[in-house]
Design an enzyme around this catalytic site. Structure first.
Site, PDB file in Angstrom:
ATOM      1  N   ARG A 116       1.710  -1.835   1.522  1.00 27.02           N
ATOM      2  CA  ARG A 116       1.969  -2.698   2.463  1.00 27.02           C
ATOM      3  C   ARG A 116       0.684  -3.647   2.520  1.00 27.02           C
ATOM      4  O   ARG A 116      -0.288  -3.082   2.435  1.00 27.02           O
ATOM      5  CB  ARG A 116       2.623  -2.207   3.697  1.00 27.02           C
ATOM      6  CG  ARG A 116       1.364  -1.389   4.230  1.00 27.02           C
ATOM      7  CD  ARG A 116       0.376  -2.207   5.453  1.00 27.02           C
ATOM      8  NE  ARG A 116      -0.502  -1.063   6.064  1.00 27.02           N
ATOM      9  CZ  ARG A 116      -1.698  -1.476   6.742  1.00 27.02           C
ATOM     10  NH1 ARG A 116      -1.902  -2.636   6.279  1.00 27.02           N
ATOM     11  NH2 ARG A 116      -2.217  -0.536   7.268  1.00 27.02           N
ATOM     12  N   GLU A 215       2.630  -4.208  14.696  1.00 25.24           N
ATOM     13  CA  GLU A 215       1.182  -4.320  14.994  1.00 25.24           C
ATOM     14  C   GLU A 215       0.605  -5.622  14.417  1.00 25.24           C
ATOM     15  O   GLU A 215      -0.319  -6.069  15.306  1.00 25.24           O
ATOM     16  CB  GLU A 215       0.277  -3.362  14.510  1.00 25.24           C
ATOM     17  CG  GLU A 215      -1.150  -3.367  14.650  1.00 25.24           C
ATOM     18  CD  GLU A 215      -1.756  -2.105  13.998  1.00 25.24           C
ATOM     19  OE1 GLU A 215      -1.323  -1.032  13.892  1.00 25.24           O
ATOM     20  OE2 GLU A 215      -3.297  -2.168  13.981  1.00 25.24           O
ATOM     21  N   ARG A 219       4.407  -7.030   8.653  1.00 24.88           N
ATOM     22  CA  ARG A 219       4.095  -6.188   7.555  1.00 24.88           C
ATOM     23  C   ARG A 219       5.071  -6.135   6.359  1.00 24.88           C
ATOM     24  O   ARG A 219       6.173  -5.953   6.638  1.00 24.88           O
ATOM     25  CB  ARG A 219       4.044  -4.508   8.196  1.00 24.88           C
ATOM     26  CG  ARG A 219       3.290  -4.388   9.059  1.00 24.88           C
ATOM     27  CD  ARG A 219       1.725  -4.203   8.552  1.00 24.88           C
ATOM     28  NE  ARG A 219       0.593  -4.035   9.496  1.00 24.88           N
ATOM     29  CZ  ARG A 219       0.052  -3.047   9.966  1.00 24.88           C
ATOM     30  NH1 ARG A 219       0.666  -1.856   9.648  1.00 24.88           N
ATOM     31  NH2 ARG A 219      -0.994  -2.964  10.788  1.00 24.88           N
ATOM     32  N   CYS A 261      -6.267  -5.573  14.228  1.00 29.85           N
ATOM     33  CA  CYS A 261      -7.145  -4.432  14.257  1.00 29.85           C
ATOM     34  C   CYS A 261      -8.189  -4.762  13.264  1.00 29.85           C
ATOM     35  O   CYS A 261      -7.604  -5.068  12.036  1.00 29.85           O
ATOM     36  CB  CYS A 261      -6.435  -3.170  13.977  1.00 29.85           C
ATOM     37  SG  CYS A 261      -7.570  -1.864  13.827  1.00 29.85           S
ATOM     38  N   THR A 263      -9.971  -2.625  11.413  1.00 34.24           N
ATOM     39  CA  THR A 263      -9.525  -1.827   9.952  1.00 34.24           C
ATOM     40  C   THR A 263      -8.787  -2.606   9.021  1.00 34.24           C
ATOM     41  O   THR A 263      -8.880  -1.916   7.873  1.00 34.24           O
ATOM     42  CB  THR A 263      -9.087  -0.667  10.559  1.00 34.24           C
ATOM     43  OG1 THR A 263      -7.682  -0.832  10.873  1.00 34.24           O
ATOM     44  CG2 THR A 263      -9.912   0.075  11.458  1.00 34.24           C
ATOM     45  N   ARG A 270      -2.593  -1.299   2.460  1.00 37.33           N
ATOM     46  CA  ARG A 270      -2.922   0.118   2.214  1.00 37.33           C
ATOM     47  C   ARG A 270      -1.580   0.288   1.216  1.00 37.33           C
ATOM     48  O   ARG A 270      -0.502   0.313   1.255  1.00 37.33           O
ATOM     49  CB  ARG A 270      -2.349   0.723   3.689  1.00 37.33           C
ATOM     50  CG  ARG A 270      -2.741   2.336   3.431  1.00 37.33           C
ATOM     51  CD  ARG A 270      -2.498   2.919   4.876  1.00 37.33           C
ATOM     52  NE  ARG A 270      -1.272   3.275   5.222  1.00 37.33           N
ATOM     53  CZ  ARG A 270      -0.842   4.836   4.722  1.00 37.33           C
ATOM     54  NH1 ARG A 270      -1.522   5.192   4.012  1.00 37.33           N
ATOM     55  NH2 ARG A 270       0.419   4.918   4.940  1.00 37.33           N
ATOM     56  N   ARG A 299      -3.841  11.195   4.987  1.00 33.79           N
ATOM     57  CA  ARG A 299      -2.872  11.264   5.983  1.00 33.79           C
ATOM     58  C   ARG A 299      -1.846  12.275   5.726  1.00 33.79           C
ATOM     59  O   ARG A 299      -1.356  12.640   4.809  1.00 33.79           O
ATOM     60  CB  ARG A 299      -2.228   9.919   6.422  1.00 33.79           C
ATOM     61  CG  ARG A 299      -3.288   8.821   6.761  1.00 33.79           C
ATOM     62  CD  ARG A 299      -2.486   7.525   6.992  1.00 33.79           C
ATOM     63  NE  ARG A 299      -3.382   6.366   7.535  1.00 33.79           N
ATOM     64  CZ  ARG A 299      -3.063   5.198   7.648  1.00 33.79           C
ATOM     65  NH1 ARG A 299      -1.512   4.955   8.126  1.00 33.79           N
ATOM     66  NH2 ARG A 299      -3.963   4.324   8.220  1.00 33.79           N
ATOM     67  N   GLU A 304       0.435   7.475  10.778  1.00 29.14           N
ATOM     68  CA  GLU A 304      -1.187   7.259  10.671  1.00 29.14           C
ATOM     69  C   GLU A 304      -1.542   8.699  11.216  1.00 29.14           C
ATOM     70  O   GLU A 304      -2.691   9.123  10.900  1.00 29.14           O
ATOM     71  CB  GLU A 304      -1.562   6.175  11.677  1.00 29.14           C
ATOM     72  CG  GLU A 304      -2.973   5.973  11.704  1.00 29.14           C
ATOM     73  CD  GLU A 304      -3.274   4.662  12.449  1.00 29.14           C
ATOM     74  OE1 GLU A 304      -2.450   4.121  12.995  1.00 29.14           O
ATOM     75  OE2 GLU A 304      -4.541   4.297  12.602  1.00 29.14           O
TER      76      GLU A 304
END
Ligand code: ADP
Ligand code: DAR
Length: 348
Positions: A116, A215, A219, A261, A263, A270, A299, A304
């Site tokens: 993603r 988020e 995505r 975010c 990160t 990811r 994970r 998450e």
């Protein structure tokens, strides 16, 4: 003159990067600054202040946030990504450059592969500061583009605010339906007006999905069962290329793709496999050592903050910023090859 809030003493007990880098001096320097979208330091740090168990604790509202609050974001970005203020980011979504033969052609270990990326539209506030009309417009415009896709990527859009119960159950059954964000996202303002302006697009084969206004504003997800990582990446790259002809994404040559975010900055990618490692699961130090060498994140398979169950892990690239998309997927592929090799040795 806006009322200057007091320094958040709640951070004293937190181990977040926010707590580490928001010194009183930095707070005093930034506490009266505001971005063009009206985003203040108090907005940016609220999630970490309300949730002292945060790992990071900060969110941005626009590309400008990373500049206006650079005194706080820069050390956090450097600590998390190793990416300094003068460093540049480069993108490479050319699947020809990936060397990733299927690490598990017999299907003994890898249950599924998912890659993603997050994307946000240039010139529109991120989810932390967007207003309801702006968010609804994104859902309308992006779903219209996606519903115009043909061939393998053609599919259907489901709005979270008015989908049928049958569609909802189908999406739940496929593990495609996303829920309102966790408390970290809630405190960051990312759940506002939920479920308005949120939706899911997926193709007929259920190998290509787009989450709208979770988020991040998009995505973009490619996924399938098994370990054909190269095929999953190729499909994602094709979809991103098709979307990029219709939509301009927020991007800078320093931070790459802009995300809410920090990160997720850079590739915002990811790449993960759900993988069965029954023997390695009993040797967590070995598992962690291999993850360290290959820049992997470990994970659980239910999102998450979930933990491993029955020796099945979600293994993904840890690096996102300062490396290309091809390198992210190569990190994950090469790490999975090493994990399977060690799993096979332990099984002897
Ligand atoms: P992200 O930030 O990439 O969205 P999460 O860990 O929150 O990651 O996962 C989002 C959803 O995607 C979860 O439901 C998770 O189970 C699912 N998922 C992640 N990786 C895979 C994978 N390799 N195969 C199948 N589902 C996956
Ligand atoms: N829980 C927040 C966010 C960490 C990164 N995960 C994201 N962006 N989904 C924290 O600060 O720990």
């Amino acid at each position: 003159m806006t009322q200057v809030p007091p320094y958040p003493t709640q951070l004293a007990g937190s181990s977040s990067l926010l707590a580490k880098y928001l010194t009183k001096d930095i707070f005093d320097k930034l506490c009266d600054k505001t971005t063009a979208n009206g985003y203040t330091l108090a907005h940016a740090i609220n999630s970490g202040v309300q949730n002292p168990d945060s790992g990071i604790g900060v969110y941005a509202a626009d590309e400008e946030s990373y500049d206006v609050f650079a005194a706080l974001f820069d050390p956090i970005i450097y600590k998390y990504h190793g990416h300094a203020k003068e460093d540049k980011h480069q993108s490479d979504l050319n699947s020809v450059n990936l060397k990733a033969p299927n690490p598990d052609p017999t299907g003994k270990y890898i249950l599924s592969t998912r890659i993603r990326v997050a994307r946000n539209l240039r010139g529109v506030p991120l989810g932390t500061a967007i207003d309801k009309d702006q968010r609804d417009k994104i859902a309308r415009d992006i779903s219209a583009v996606l519903c115009g896709f043909t061939g393998e990527l053609s599919g259907t859009y489901y709005s979270l605010s008015n989908m049928s119960e049958a569609d909802r159950l189908s999406l739940v059954g496929d593990h495609f339906l996303f829920k309102a964000g966790d408390r970290y996202l809630e405190s960051a303002g990312l759940n506002r007006h939920w479920p308005h302006g949120r939706g899911i697009f997926h193709n007929t084969d259920k190998t290509f999905l787009v989450w709208i206004n979770e988020e991040d504003q998009l995505r973009i997800i490619s996924m399938q069962s098994g370990g054909d990582i190269a095929r999953v990446f190729e499909r994602l790259a094709t979809a991103i290329d098709m979307l990029s002809t219709k939509v301009q994404f927020a991007y800078s040559d320093h931070l790459g793709y802009i995300t809410s975010c920090p990160t997720n900055l850079g590739t915002a990618m990811r790449a993960s496999v759900h993988i069965r490692l029954p023997n390695l699961s009993k040797k967590s130090q070995e598992l962690e050592a291999i993850a360290q060498i290959y820049h992997l994140q470990i994970r659980g398979i239910h999102g998450e903050h979930s933990s491993c169950q029955d020796g099945v892990y979600d293994i993904s690239n840890k690096r996102r910023l300062g490396i290309t998309e091809v390198r992210c997927v190569q990190d994950m592929h090469d790490g999975v090859v090493a994990l399977i090799k060690r799993e096979q040795e332990l099984a002897l």
